[in-house]
Design a protein around this motif. Sequence first.
Motif, PDB file in Angstrom:
ATOM      1  N   ASN A   1       0.817  -1.219   0.000  1.00 48.49           N
ATOM      2  CA  ASN A   1       0.000   0.000   0.000  1.00 48.49           C
ATOM      3  C   ASN A   1       0.849   1.266   0.000  1.00 48.49           C
ATOM      4  OD1 ASN A   1      -1.980  -1.901   0.340  1.00 48.49           O
ATOM      5  ND2 ASN A   1      -2.972  -0.903   2.073  1.00 48.49           N
ATOM      6  N   PHE A   2       2.127   1.126   0.352  1.00 46.43           N
ATOM      7  CA  PHE A   2       2.972   2.308   0.543  1.00 46.43           C
ATOM      8  C   PHE A   2       4.214   2.303  -0.343  1.00 46.43           C
ATOM      9  CE2 PHE A   2       0.882   1.137   4.567  1.00 46.43           C
ATOM     10  CZ  PHE A   2      -0.011   2.202   4.647  1.00 46.43           C
ATOM     11  N   GLU A   3       4.180   1.528  -1.409  1.00 48.61           N
ATOM     12  CA  GLU A   3       5.315   1.489  -2.326  1.00 48.61           C
ATOM     13  C   GLU A   3       5.319   2.722  -3.223  1.00 48.61           C
ATOM     14  OE1 GLU A   3       4.803  -2.195  -4.332  1.00 48.61           O
ATOM     15  OE2 GLU A   3       5.645  -3.404  -2.698  1.00 48.61           O
ATOM     16  N   GLY A   4       6.510   3.257  -3.468  1.00 49.80           N
ATOM     17  CA  GLY A   4       6.644   4.426  -4.325  1.00 49.80           C
ATOM     18  C   GLY A   4       6.408   5.726  -3.574  1.00 49.80           C
ATOM     19  N   PRO A   5       6.558   6.863  -4.259  1.00 49.56           N
ATOM     20  CA  PRO A   5       6.341   8.170  -3.627  1.00 49.56           C
ATOM     21  C   PRO A   5       4.912   8.298  -3.105  1.00 49.56           C
ATOM     22  CG  PRO A   5       7.441   8.407  -5.750  1.00 49.56           C
ATOM     23  CD  PRO A   5       6.982   6.989  -5.665  1.00 49.56           C
ATOM     24  N   LEU A   6       4.779   8.952  -1.959  1.00 52.14           N
ATOM     25  CA  LEU A   6       3.474   9.110  -1.322  1.00 52.14           C
ATOM     26  C   LEU A   6       3.152  10.583  -1.102  1.00 52.14           C
ATOM     27  CD1 LEU A   6       3.908   6.440   1.523  1.00 52.14           C
ATOM     28  CD2 LEU A   6       2.861   6.069  -0.724  1.00 52.14           C
ATOM     29  N   ARG A   7       1.909  10.838  -0.800  1.00 57.47           N
ATOM     30  CA  ARG A   7       1.458  12.145  -0.324  1.00 57.47           C
ATOM     31  C   ARG A   7       0.757  11.935   1.021  1.00 57.47           C
ATOM     32  NH1 ARG A   7       2.074  16.903  -3.750  1.00 57.47           N
ATOM     33  NH2 ARG A   7       3.231  16.091  -5.546  1.00 57.47           N
ATOM     34  N   MET A   8       1.108  12.771   1.976  1.00 55.53           N
ATOM     35  CA  MET A   8       0.449  12.729   3.282  1.00 55.53           C
ATOM     36  C   MET A   8      -0.434  13.962   3.423  1.00 55.53           C
ATOM     37  SD  MET A   8       2.067  12.469   7.147  1.00 55.53           S
ATOM     38  CE  MET A   8       3.072  13.960   6.948  1.00 55.53           C
ATOM     39  N   MET A   9      -1.717  13.729   3.653  1.00 52.27           N
ATOM     40  CA  MET A   9      -2.666  14.811   3.834  1.00 52.27           C
ATOM     41  C   MET A   9      -3.009  14.963   5.310  1.00 52.27           C
ATOM     42  SD  MET A   9      -2.644  14.161   0.597  1.00 52.27           S
ATOM     43  CE  MET A   9      -3.292  12.494   0.535  1.00 52.27           C
ATOM     44  N   THR A  10      -3.099  16.209   5.764  1.00 54.46           N
ATOM     45  CA  THR A  10      -3.480  16.504   7.141  1.00 54.46           C
ATOM     46  C   THR A  10      -4.609  17.527   7.126  1.00 54.46           C
ATOM     47  OG1 THR A  10      -1.249  16.055   7.971  1.00 54.46           O
ATOM     48  CG2 THR A  10      -2.700  17.374   9.374  1.00 54.46           C
ATOM     49  N   LEU A  11      -5.661  17.245   7.890  1.00 53.66           N
ATOM     50  CA  LEU A  11      -6.846  18.107   7.901  1.00 53.66           C
ATOM     51  C   LEU A  11      -7.224  18.457   9.334  1.00 53.66           C
ATOM     52  CD1 LEU A  11      -9.104  19.338   6.045  1.00 53.66           C
ATOM     53  CD2 LEU A  11     -10.441  17.285   6.582  1.00 53.66           C
ATOM     54  N   ASP A  12      -7.345  19.749   9.602  1.00 49.92           N
ATOM     55  CA  ASP A  12      -7.799  20.241  10.902  1.00 49.92           C
ATOM     56  C   ASP A  12      -9.322  20.142  10.937  1.00 49.92           C
ATOM     57  OD1 ASP A  12      -8.674  21.808  13.076  1.00 49.92           O
ATOM     58  OD2 ASP A  12      -6.925  23.107  12.956  1.00 49.92           O
ATOM     59  N   LEU A  13      -9.849  19.277  11.785  1.00 44.38           N
ATOM     60  CA  LEU A  13     -11.292  19.054  11.816  1.00 44.38           C
ATOM     61  C   LEU A  13     -12.058  20.266  12.329  1.00 44.38           C
ATOM     62  CD1 LEU A  13     -11.471  15.380  13.153  1.00 44.38           C
ATOM     63  CD2 LEU A  13     -11.617  16.180  10.788  1.00 44.38           C
ATOM     64  N   ARG A  14     -11.469  21.002  13.262  1.00 46.58           N
ATOM     65  CA  ARG A  14     -12.168  22.167  13.808  1.00 46.58           C
ATOM     66  C   ARG A  14     -12.295  23.269  12.753  1.00 46.58           C
ATOM     67  NH1 ARG A  14      -8.589  20.861  18.101  1.00 46.58           N
ATOM     68  NH2 ARG A  14      -9.655  19.896  19.862  1.00 46.58           N
ATOM     69  N   ALA A  15     -11.234  23.462  11.981  1.00 49.94           N
ATOM     70  CA  ALA A  15     -11.240  24.541  10.989  1.00 49.94           C
ATOM     71  C   ALA A  15     -12.092  24.192   9.775  1.00 49.94           C
ATOM     72  CB  ALA A  15      -9.812  24.853  10.552  1.00 49.94           C
ATOM     73  N   SER A  16     -12.037  22.943   9.338  1.00 50.20           N
ATOM     74  CA  SER A  16     -12.747  22.554   8.118  1.00 50.20           C
ATOM     75  C   SER A  16     -14.169  22.082   8.385  1.00 50.20           C
ATOM     76  CB  SER A  16     -11.974  21.448   7.395  1.00 50.20           C
ATOM     77  OG  SER A  16     -11.776  20.332   8.251  1.00 50.20           O
ATOM     78  N   ALA A  17     -14.433  21.594   9.601  1.00 46.53           N
ATOM     79  CA  ALA A  17     -15.777  21.182  10.042  1.00 46.53           C
ATOM     80  C   ALA A  17     -16.494  20.242   9.080  1.00 46.53           C
ATOM     81  CB  ALA A  17     -16.635  22.418  10.299  1.00 46.53           C
ATOM     82  N   PRO A  18     -15.854  19.135   8.679  1.00 46.70           N
ATOM     83  CA  PRO A  18     -16.568  18.164   7.849  1.00 46.70           C
ATOM     84  C   PRO A  18     -17.445  17.278   8.725  1.00 46.70           C
ATOM     85  CG  PRO A  18     -14.397  17.336   8.326  1.00 46.70           C
ATOM     86  CD  PRO A  18     -14.497  18.687   9.007  1.00 46.70           C
ATOM     87  N   CYS A  19     -18.224  16.426   8.102  1.00 44.39           N
ATOM     88  CA  CYS A  19     -18.995  15.434   8.844  1.00 44.39           C
ATOM     89  C   CYS A  19     -18.044  14.310   9.248  1.00 44.39           C
ATOM     90  CB  CYS A  19     -20.123  14.893   7.971  1.00 44.39           C
ATOM     91  SG  CYS A  19     -21.061  13.543   8.726  1.00 44.39           S
ATOM     92  N   VAL A  20     -18.050  13.946  10.524  1.00 40.42           N
ATOM     93  CA  VAL A  20     -17.175  12.889  11.037  1.00 40.42           C
ATOM     94  C   VAL A  20     -18.009  11.910  11.852  1.00 40.42           C
ATOM     95  CG1 VAL A  20     -15.133  12.365  12.414  1.00 40.42           C
ATOM     96  CG2 VAL A  20     -15.260  14.527  11.181  1.00 40.42           C
ATOM     97  N   ARG A  21     -17.842  10.628  11.588  1.00 43.15           N
ATOM     98  CA  ARG A  21     -18.569   9.595  12.336  1.00 43.15           C
ATOM     99  C   ARG A  21     -17.762   8.311  12.349  1.00 43.15           C
ATOM    100  NH1 ARG A  21     -20.158   6.241   8.407  1.00 43.15           N
ATOM    101  NH2 ARG A  21     -20.982   7.026   6.425  1.00 43.15           N
ATOM    102  N   LEU A  22     -18.266   7.317  13.077  1.00 42.25           N
ATOM    103  CA  LEU A  22     -17.651   5.996  13.042  1.00 42.25           C
ATOM    104  C   LEU A  22     -17.906   5.368  11.671  1.00 42.25           C
ATOM    105  CD1 LEU A  22     -18.682   4.500  16.510  1.00 42.25           C
ATOM    106  CD2 LEU A  22     -16.423   5.356  15.856  1.00 42.25           C
ATOM    107  N   PRO A  23     -16.924   4.700  11.093  1.00 37.46           N
ATOM    108  CA  PRO A  23     -17.148   4.013   9.815  1.00 37.46           C
ATOM    109  C   PRO A  23     -18.140   2.864   9.991  1.00 37.46           C
ATOM    110  CG  PRO A  23     -14.795   4.306  10.262  1.00 37.46           C
ATOM    111  CD  PRO A  23     -15.522   4.611  11.538  1.00 37.46           C
TER     112      PRO A  23
END
Length: 207
Positions: free
Chosen positions: A137-159
Amino acid sequence: MAWMIRGLLVSALFVVGCRHSAPAVTPEPSTPVALSCDERQSELSREADQRASPYGIEQHLAKNFPEGSVSWLMKDAQYQQYVVQTGATNFGRCDDSGCYLFAAPSSVIQDAVKKASSGGTHDPAVLGQALGLPAKNFEGPLRMMTLDLRASAPCVRLPVDSDPGAWKCQSEQDTDCFKFGGYTSGGLPEVMVINAPVSQAVVTEVP
């Protein structure tokens, strides 16, 4: 004496008045609480909380996401194909109801990347072991994304099992599949983020 008493009364009223007129200060919650879930997602969240009772999304966030942010990894080729080239506005697998993204605590992902990085590159095996997922799953170049939940306020729940990308485990040994409860099959805390905005995510290259 009378003027002294009147003076004391006026002073007392002034102090009391100042105390009552001061605006109440509401402390900022230490745990991001999703307020932007639509009716469908709110119902799914309630059902998930009932299934996980007494451990719901708020307890899960407080325990495992105290910093209030989430992170996830993508192969750079997939990032270019599905995010950059399409001009995507949200991360995740999308359908008519929204875009669905599995995400983990930022500190966990960042620590794993740091542990796996050496000499200007990362070791997929070390990263996979740290995250409880297959090294492929992690072979080759990667991108790491980071999201501030308080600032962006998306919907968040248990999967839940019906989420896009939630492949059910076929055995106890499977480590790249879905198990209900807020943790990956490898034991990593996770949440489902609906409509995580691309514009508000911090993207870091992981060579």
